[in-house]
Design a protein around this motif. Structure first.
Motif, short mmCIF file in Angstrom:
data_model
loop_
_atom_site.label_atom_id
_atom_site.label_comp_id
_atom_site.label_asym_id
_atom_site.label_seq_id
_atom_site.Cartn_x
_atom_site.Cartn_y
_atom_site.Cartn_z
N UNK A 161 0.76 -1.28 -0.06
CA UNK A 161 0.36 0.05 -0.26
C UNK A 161 0.90 1.62 -0.30
N UNK A 162 0.07 2.62 -0.19
CA UNK A 162 1.04 3.46 0.13
C UNK A 162 0.86 4.22 1.14
N UNK A 163 0.17 4.18 1.87
CA UNK A 163 -0.31 4.66 3.13
C UNK A 163 -1.12 3.62 4.11
N UNK A 164 -0.78 3.82 5.31
CA UNK A 164 -0.93 2.82 6.25
C UNK A 164 -1.40 3.41 7.45
N UNK A 165 -3.12 3.03 7.79
CA UNK A 165 -3.01 3.68 9.14
C UNK A 165 -3.44 2.37 9.91
N UNK A 166 -3.54 2.61 10.81
CA UNK A 166 -3.27 1.85 12.48
C UNK A 166 -4.41 1.93 13.17
N UNK A 167 -5.36 1.14 14.45
CA UNK A 167 -6.14 1.63 14.97
C UNK A 167 -5.26 1.57 16.28
N UNK A 168 -5.72 2.41 17.42
CA UNK A 168 -5.11 1.54 18.71
C UNK A 168 -4.37 -0.33 19.38
N UNK A 169 -5.10 -0.82 19.17
CA UNK A 169 -5.41 -2.27 18.76
C UNK A 169 -4.59 -3.22 18.24
N UNK A 170 -4.36 -2.55 17.16
CA UNK A 170 -3.34 -3.09 16.09
C UNK A 170 -2.09 -3.51 16.97
N UNK A 171 -1.87 -5.20 15.92
CA UNK A 171 -0.81 -5.37 16.64
C UNK A 171 -0.15 -6.44 15.05
N UNK A 172 1.30 -6.64 14.90
CA UNK A 172 2.29 -6.69 13.93
C UNK A 172 2.96 -7.39 13.83
N UNK A 173 3.38 -8.53 13.11
CA UNK A 173 4.48 -9.66 13.02
C UNK A 173 4.77 -10.08 11.84
N UNK A 174 5.87 -9.83 11.63
CA UNK A 174 6.14 -10.44 10.84
C UNK A 174 7.32 -11.61 10.67
N UNK A 175 5.79 -12.79 11.58
CA UNK A 175 5.97 -13.83 11.54
C UNK A 175 6.94 -15.30 11.33
N UNK A 203 3.14 -3.40 19.19
CA UNK A 203 2.02 -2.83 18.67
C UNK A 203 2.22 -1.50 17.77
N UNK A 204 1.03 -1.03 18.03
CA UNK A 204 0.96 0.59 16.71
C UNK A 204 1.47 1.15 17.10
N UNK A 205 1.75 0.95 18.70
CA UNK A 205 3.04 2.75 18.67
C UNK A 205 4.54 2.20 18.38
N UNK A 206 4.54 0.88 18.38
CA UNK A 206 5.93 0.53 18.19
C UNK A 206 5.79 0.61 16.44
N UNK A 207 5.01 0.10 15.98
CA UNK A 207 4.35 0.74 14.25
C UNK A 207 5.13 1.99 14.13
N UNK A 208 4.01 3.05 14.51
CA UNK A 208 4.74 3.97 13.97
C UNK A 208 5.54 4.70 14.46
N UNK A 209 6.53 4.41 15.77
CA UNK A 209 7.75 5.13 15.45
C UNK A 209 8.71 4.51 14.37
#
Length: 282
Positions: free
Chosen positions: A140-154, A190-196
């Motif tokens: 995607x060109x732009x990504x937004x997340x909700x506060x409860x989002x969790x990400x993992x390159x698992x 988490x989402x804050x880490x992803x934003x950072x």
């Protein structure tokens, strides 16, 4: 901004819904796997959808979202086990390896259709975004997340070298060091880490807010001259596309040669048996 009312009926898909309103298309993952997991229908339908949107003159931006509590659990291993079966059952032979290589290329093409869509794509992520889900939003060109989002390159957790685009596209988004940390550990962030680290542009309070924010951005894009928007995407992607294509071809060849393993069989078996896998490096 409120969600626009669709002015065009959705096309019948198994793994998605697609609606268009006010020059903005909404592509929503719907499963049928739990947590919008990516099974055969996902991989066959995704490129058709995005190449259709690319050719649709009424569409000027695309919002990519997941239905329910989560964006996507990633690859649906139980649903895709049959696709992997031949190469795992007779992994020493060239025929199954060649077939598996073709499968990887087809799956890569599905994600690449998102990256190459001339209409800007804004991903709205809520809940879990795992493995193939990260591959998808990296296109995607732009990504937004909700506060409860969790990400993992698992993928490392299931004995797979990620091959659908994360390694090809994330270095330009989050940098090499952050990608190596995520890919080698398979940890959840988490989402804050992803934003950072730059994985997402912004974090919104909840799923409704992140979707509304995605529509607001899409509307701003749709109000701009479409040929210029296409030009911006083309110019920005020009330097990245060749590197991404080379990376995808390389990992497809690597995985068709080296992915079949006892550890991968163990990972798939552990999923079916709902237990932690025991890897032996074989």
């Amino acid at each position: 901004m409120t969600t626009p009312e669709p002015t065009q009926p959705s096309t019948s898909w198994t793994a998605f819904t697609v609606e268009t309103a006010d020059h903005v298309a909404t592509v929503t993952l719907t499963g049928p796997g739990k947590g919008n997991a990516m099974g055969p229908d996902f991989w066959s339908e995704l490129p058709l959808i995005f190449r259709g949107l690319d050719a649709d003159p009424d569409v000027r931006a695309v919002v990519l979202a997941g239905s329910g509590r989560n964006f996507s659990y990633g690859l649906d291993l139980p649903a895709m086990a049959g696709e992997f079966g031949a190469v795992l059952a007779d992994k020493a032979q060239a025929g199954p390896r060649s077939t598996f290589h073709d499968l990887i290329l087809r799956m890569q093409d599905a994600i690449t259709a998102v990256a190459e869509c001339r209409k800007p794509v804004i991903a709205a992520v809520q809940g879990w975004c795992i493995g193939g889900g990260v591959d998808l939003i990296s296109a995607a060109d732009i990504r937004y997340a909700s506060a409860d989002a969790q990400f993992s390159v698992r993928e490392v957790k299931v004995a797979i070298v990620a091959d659908m685009g994360s390694f090809a596209r994330l270095p330009a988004i989050i940098g090499d060091g952050h990608l190596r940390e995520l890919a080698l550990t398979g940890k959840d962030v988490d989402a804050e880490y992803a934003r950072r680290i730059g994985l997402v542009n912004d974090v919104l309070p909840d799923a409704d807010a992140v979707l509304a924010h995605a529509y607001e951005t899409a509307a701003q894009i749709a109000a701009n001259p479409p040929l210029v928007v296409h030009g911006i995407k083309t110019v920005l992607d020009h330097g990245r596309r060749a590197a991404a294509d080379e990376s995808l071809r390389y990992v497809a060849a690597w995985n068709s040669a080296f992915l079949p393993s006892e550890d991968l069989t163990e990972a798939i078996t552990a999923v079916f048996e709902k237990r932690p896998p025991q890897f032996r490096g074989a």
